[in-house]
Design a protein around this motif. Structure first.
Motif, PDB file in Angstrom:
ATOM      1  N   ILE A 255       0.843  -1.193   0.000  1.00 34.65           N
ATOM      2  CA  ILE A 255       0.000   0.000   0.000  1.00 34.65           C
ATOM      3  C   ILE A 255       0.876   1.239   0.000  1.00 34.65           C
ATOM      4  O   ILE A 255       0.674   2.164  -0.744  1.00 34.65           O
TER       5      ILE A 255
ATOM      6  N   GLN B  31      -8.551  -2.238   2.498  1.00 34.60           N
ATOM      7  CA  GLN B  31      -7.169  -2.360   2.972  1.00 34.60           C
ATOM      8  C   GLN B  31      -7.092  -2.529   4.488  1.00 34.60           C
ATOM      9  O   GLN B  31      -6.235  -3.258   4.985  1.00 34.60           O
TER      10      GLN B  31
ATOM     11  N   ASP C 208       3.114  -2.994   6.243  1.00 39.18           N
ATOM     12  CA  ASP C 208       1.661  -2.815   6.192  1.00 39.18           C
ATOM     13  C   ASP C 208       0.914  -3.781   7.092  1.00 39.18           C
ATOM     14  O   ASP C 208      -0.031  -3.392   7.779  1.00 39.18           O
TER      15      ASP C 208
ATOM     16  N   LYS D  15      -1.531  -2.804  10.102  1.00 40.36           N
ATOM     17  CA  LYS D  15      -2.948  -3.221  10.131  1.00 40.36           C
ATOM     18  C   LYS D  15      -3.261  -3.952  11.428  1.00 40.36           C
ATOM     19  O   LYS D  15      -4.315  -3.723  12.044  1.00 40.36           O
TER      20      LYS D  15
END
Length: 145
Positions: A4, A49, A98, A102
């Motif tokens: 991302i 996402q 990422d 997350k």
């Protein structure tokens, strides 16, 4: 390089833009995006996402209507989404990964003494909550504990 977001030295604005799928170069761009209203496409991109529950941005029925009608989000809904995107972009600089970012965004912790544990995703929906998270991220980046 992250899927991302890009290199650690990429600006927070560029990271937010990458997450939203919208060019972002400055606070002025974010102001314009918030005032114009985030598009359904940008919302869906962030939601996919970050596994974002839509009711963090607005009531479930309102969110369903926006998505089905392909309506732009209101300024307050847009600002909520932009705060989440900013916290994610700042945290991704810290974690440089990422998936780790997350996971952190979805992991409840006690950020406010005397208050129940809350996830950064939930906390970032308010201005004060986002500032609290950003302060913690910056303190960690700079080694101030």
């Amino acid at each position: 390089m992250n899927a991302i977001l890009a290199p650690r030295d990429e600006s927070v604005f560029a990271r937010m833009g990458r997450l939203l799928g919208i060019p972002v170069k400055s606070e002025a761009d974010l102001l314009r995006i918030g005032q114009d209203g985030v598009t359904v496409k940008a919302f869906k991109r962030v939601a996919a996402q970050l596994a974002l529950p839509p009711d963090l941005i607005g009531p479930a029925t309102t969110m369903r209507r926006r998505l089905e009608g392909n309506e732009r989000f209101t300024q307050s809904e847009s600002e909520r989404l932009l705060r989440i995107a900013r916290v994610f972009a700042e945290a991704s600089r810290l974690f440089d990964d990422d998936e780790a970012t997350k996971t952190w965004m979805r992991t409840a912790s006690t950020y406010v003494p005397g208050q129940p544990a809350i996830t950064p995703l939930e906390l970032a929906t308010s201005d004060s909550g986002a500032r609290l998270l950003e302060e913690g991220i910056l303190r960690t980046v700079h080694g101030i504990f």
